[in-house]
Design a protein around this motif. Structure first.
Motif, PDB file in Angstrom:
ATOM      1  N   ALA A 149       0.804  -1.221   0.000  1.00  0.00           N
ATOM      2  CA  ALA A 149       0.000   0.000   0.000  1.00  0.00           C
ATOM      3  C   ALA A 149       0.839   1.275   0.000  1.00  0.00           C
ATOM      4  N   ALA A 208      -8.854  -2.018  -1.193  1.00  0.00           N
ATOM      5  CA  ALA A 208      -7.880  -2.533  -0.230  1.00  0.00           C
ATOM      6  C   ALA A 208      -8.417  -3.774   0.473  1.00  0.00           C
ATOM      7  N   TYR A 222      -4.288  -2.234  -4.494  1.00  0.00           N
ATOM      8  CA  TYR A 222      -3.855  -0.914  -4.066  1.00  0.00           C
ATOM      9  C   TYR A 222      -3.597   0.038  -5.227  1.00  0.00           C
TER      10      TYR A 222
END
Length: 893
Positions: free
Chosen positions: A100, A229, A234
């Motif tokens: 992420a 997510a 991401y």
């Protein structure tokens, strides 16, 4: 390792695996939630090291505490083991979140390339703003990329060496990727996928351009970043049809399953045309593409849309049919020979059905639970539903911990856990079927309220009816599939019978959804509210035991207090009074609270004996007070892109909307307006005011009319004279809305809120839509706001010449901050404290104009813009103001 005697080892073996599996699952889930709340992200290798270190620490604790005596060491070790599961969940979530932060390095417009396997493929038909597209979820294959030594092959090109290195490192961390493929105009997406061999399981190469993931810009709006997510995605990209190339087709078994699914859907379309065919396909295979959005909305409102999410109901029916097929055993020897098939055949049939439906999360849960149940039966162990469910949850969370905050996961496991927990308690009062349906309804309510801002308080009845029809619909459909192959005639009759069952279900769902009490809108709250709600549902079976325990505790407490002599209690009471008077503290007690006096005890006992009635009275009084007592005036200037839209809630609770339209956002009502209104607890609008009938002011209102009741619609005679305004009024009237025309001097009053129309003058219309915009002034005690539509400077001067009135607190800047409006004289004449500009980011018109911003700053006005801050919310009780931007990083200028 540990040097333990036999007795200590036996005690260790009892503690470690003997822990309740539900506690392990809860500890693991708590660790995932803590990692999500803390935004933990670290390399997977570090996670494994920490897990091993924690395991060594647990064994060290075992070595130090296990040889001791008593219960305390075992309790300590139990907590240590649970902490290990908590830490495991924390580290597992942190490891999968590692990509992420890197995704932020992949700026929008970055060109990437790679290889991947298709996990999901969704066809998106052409709309008003885009042609046909494919939505692909790819599992990226890094083996090919690792064999290359150039950054271009790693996926990054067209940048300097440093940026290439950063981009390549960020791209190499991604494991799943959302790819949107634009197809040529007029192309049939289904035929395109068939010709190219694109389906789930295919391997392909692609070149794409990274697109920005956007968070919500209004309260209640879907959060794309968190939603993706929760699936382990991401970053996303877009590509053309020429940028995607098939490398290897899907495995044979996947192609066979896909062909069978397509054949079943084609057969349904042929044998059961119309809405009942779409319902049959949705119930049988979870395929909702043939259903209209209006039909899906009716099922959601009725609370039975879960029938289309292939789940435990479907799996249970498949398992029952599979076992029925093998039930004709004639002897014990035959039963012994068939023991293997009796265990494997139902699981095989369930797996085939799982593949046919596309491996949905709810069916994965059902398959894992069936696998555990079959294994328990084979080993001669009693099946524990709670442990089986917890084991399935652990396996899925180990595979992808992001599932924990996924709506489908929460509904699937939450409802099933509610049935396991509440059904035995309710079966003491109700039959088994209604008890299970009511248990599911109670367990689903907090989850539905959190995700959709709606609950179905009486959905138990329609659910009981729909779930009773589901076995007949599935059995008839599956029989039609199997019989129709060798015997088309009987198969057609079975399809007709399934279609009739679907028709009955469809009529019941739509009829129920039209009832006024079928669905209630619940205003959004902070997540702890729903968590406590869920805990309350979980504790329902323990209410009586908790009350009895509290009764015993209170009785013991009263007895202990009565041992104190009354004269000591009175002396203590007067001593406290004297000390309070000496310290200058007020003491408002009217009678002695002495524990030994019987008054307080008798009062409490009377209330406690009628505790449920007292709680009901307290709750009713609280709700009545909330409904009757006036609240603050709330204005929310919504981010609708390039357009205008303001929601207004009066202190009496009425809901108003002043304009709602956009020039660049499709389906504005469905994806922005309706979620926002539901998050505010609004299930109908009392007033809607239209400044003028341009698309960027009315498009959302036109879309909203079929979705939400609107009681009154206000527009000017000039707007009604235009075709767009007249069409809007006719459409609103068709849905039961009252139409009113406003002219200069007209007033709308409700409680302490007043709206005064300042423009256009009656009979003096210019024919220019912008110049004839409704201009209204809102007054509430010492607060005032001016809504100016899209008026040009000429109208501003005429308003000033006509005596527009006193200065205003807030100004909605005209025409999205265009240079043709908001003259310096107008701003100085109004002397606003605050100004709100509604416009889109990077809009084609250059709004707001630099001259307008400069004039506002010179006038000392605090500026808020929806393009940077998202929705702007203002609350006031007539004197003090509270104003905030939804995107807090961009407050004001």
């Amino acid at each position: 390792m540990l040097r333990l005697n036999v007795k200590d080892r036996l005690r260790l073996l009892q503690i470690w695996p003997g822990l309740n599996l539900e506690l392990k699952a809860i500890s693991f889930a708590a660790g995932i939630a803590a990692a999500r709340l803390g935004n933990a992200a670290f390399p997977p290798c570090l996670a494994w090291v920490l897990v091993l270190l924690s395991l060594m620490l647990v064994f060290r604790l075992v070595k130090g505490f296990l040889p001791g005596t008593g219960r305390q060491p075992e309790c300590f070790l139990t907590l240590a083991f649970l902490f290990f599961w908590f830490l495991g969940g924390f580290l597992r979530q942190g490891a999968v979140s590692w990509p992420a932060p890197a995704a932020e390095e992949l700026a929008a417009g970055t060109r990437v390339s790679g290889y991947g396997f298709i996990e999901e493929l969704v066809i998106q038909e052409a709309g008003d703003y885009a042609g046909p597209r494919l939505r692909l979820v790819l599992s990226l294959d890094r083996r090919q990329e690792k064999s290359s030594r150039t950054y271009a092959d790693m996926g990054i090109a067209g940048a300097g060496p440093a940026k290439q290195k950063e981009g390549a490192a960020a791209w190499s961390r991604q494991r799943r990727f959302l790819l949107r493929v634009s197809l040529p105009s007029g192309c049939d997406p289904s035929e395109y996928c068939k010709d190219k061999g694109l389906q789930a399981g295919s391997r392909l190469s692609f070149a794409a351009e990274i697109q920005e993931l956007r968070g919500p810009r209004n309260p209640g709006e879907y959060d794309q970043i968190k939603g993706l997510a929760s699936q382990g995605i991401y970053c996303q990209g877009k590509a053309g049809s020429v940028d995607v190339r098939l490398i290897r087709q899907a495995p044979l078994w996947r192609r066979l399953i896909a062909g069978a699914r397509a054949g079943i859907l084609a057969k349904i379309e042929k044998e059961i045309p119309g809405g009942e065919g779409a319902v049959t396909a949705a119930c049988l295979l979870g395929e909702t593409a043939g259903m209209t959005e209006e039909d899906l909305r009716a099922y959601r409102k009725a609370g039975i849309a879960h029938l289309f999410a292939v789940s435990g109901t479907h799996g249970g029916i498949i398992l029952a049919l599979s076992r029925l097929t093998l039930s004709g055993r004639k002897s014990r020897a035959a039963a012994s020979r068939r023991q293997g098939p009796a265990l494997l055949f139902p699981l095989g049939m369930l797996f085939v059905y799982l593949a046919l439906t596309g491996f949905p999360l709810s069916m994965q849960r059902t398959f894992l639970m069936a696998l555990a149940a079959q294994a328990a039966g084979a080993m001669g162990r009693k099946k524990d539903q709670g442990s089986v469910l917890a084991g399935a949850a652990l396996l899925l969370l180990l595979k992808r911990p992001q599932y924990l905050l996924n709506c489908g996961f929460q509904l699937s496991f939450g409802v099933t856990w509610g049935i396991v927990r509440l059904s035995p308690w309710l079966e003491k009062k109700l039959p088994a079927g209604p008890a299970a349906a009511l248990s599911a309804q109670l367990a689903a309510m907090p989850i539905q309220a959190y995700w959709f801002y709606q609950i179905q308080p009486f959905g138990f009845f329609i659910n009981l009816f729909a779930v009773a029809l589901m076995p007949a619909l599935l059995v008839l459909s599956l029989a039609a599939v199997l019989v129709g192959i060798p015997l088309p005639g009987p198969g057609s009759l079975l399809w007709q019978a399934a279609g009739f069952t679907a028709l009955v279900m469809d009529g019941a769902a739509k009829g129920w959804s039209r009832l006024p009490f079928s669905s209630l809108t619940i205003a959004g709250q902070a997540w702890p509210f729903y968590f406590l709600w869920g805990i309350g549902v979980w504790l329902l079976p323990e209410i009586k035991s908790l009350e009895l325990a509290l009764d015993r505790r209170l009785e013991a407490g009263w007895r202990k207090k009565e041992l104190e002599p009354s004269w000591q209690a009175w002396r203590s009471f007067y001593r406290q009074k004297k000390q309070a008077a000496a310290a200058g503290r007020p003491d408002g007690r009217l009678f002695s609270p002495a524990p030994g006096s019987g008054f307080s005890r008798r009062l409490f006992q009377r209330l406690w004996r009628r505790r449920r009635a007292a709680a009901a009275v307290f709750l009713a009084a609280s709700l009545a007070a909330k409904a009757l007592l006036p609240g603050p005036l709330t204005l929310c200037f919504l981010d609708v892109g390039q357009g205008d839209g303001c929601f207004l809630r009066t202190p009496q609770g009425s809901a108003w909307l002043i304009d709602a339209g956009s020039g660049n956002i499709p389906s504005l009502a469905e994806y922005r307006l309706l979620p926002f209104l539901q998050s505010q607890g609004v299930d109908s609008l009392d007033y809607v005011l239209i400044s003028h009938p341009d698309g960027d002011h009315i498009s959302g209102v036109a879309e909203l009319l079929p979705l939400l009741p609107v009681k009154c619609l206000f527009l000017s005679p000039a707007a009604y004279a235009e075709e767009a305004g007249r069409n809007l009024a006719e459409k609103a009237a068709a849905f039961g809305t009252k139409i009113f025309l406003l002219n200069q001097g007209d007033r709308i009053r409700q409680g302490g809120v007043e709206l005064i129309c300042l423009n256009p003058p009656e009979g003096h219309y210019t024919g220019d839509s912008n110049a004839d915009s409704l201009v209204v002034r809102l007054n509430y005690r010492k607060f005032s706001a001016l809504f100016t539509g899209d008026i040009p400077q000429e109208v501003e001067y005429s308003l000033l010449a006509g005596g527009i009135g006193e200065p205003v607190t807030l100004l909605k800047v005209a025409h999205h901050g265009s240079g043709s409006s908001s003259s310096a004289d107008f701003l100085n004449g109004l002397a606003p404290e605050l100004a709100v500009i509604s416009c889109a980011e990077n809009n084609l018109y250059g709004h707001p104009h630099p001259r307008v911003l400069e004039d506002l700053r010179k006038a000392g006005v605090k500026i808020y813009q929806t393009r940077s801050g998202g929705a702007i919310t203002l609350t006031t009780r007539g004197k003090h103001l509270k104003i905030k931007s939804f995107i807090s990083a961009f407050d004001s200028e």
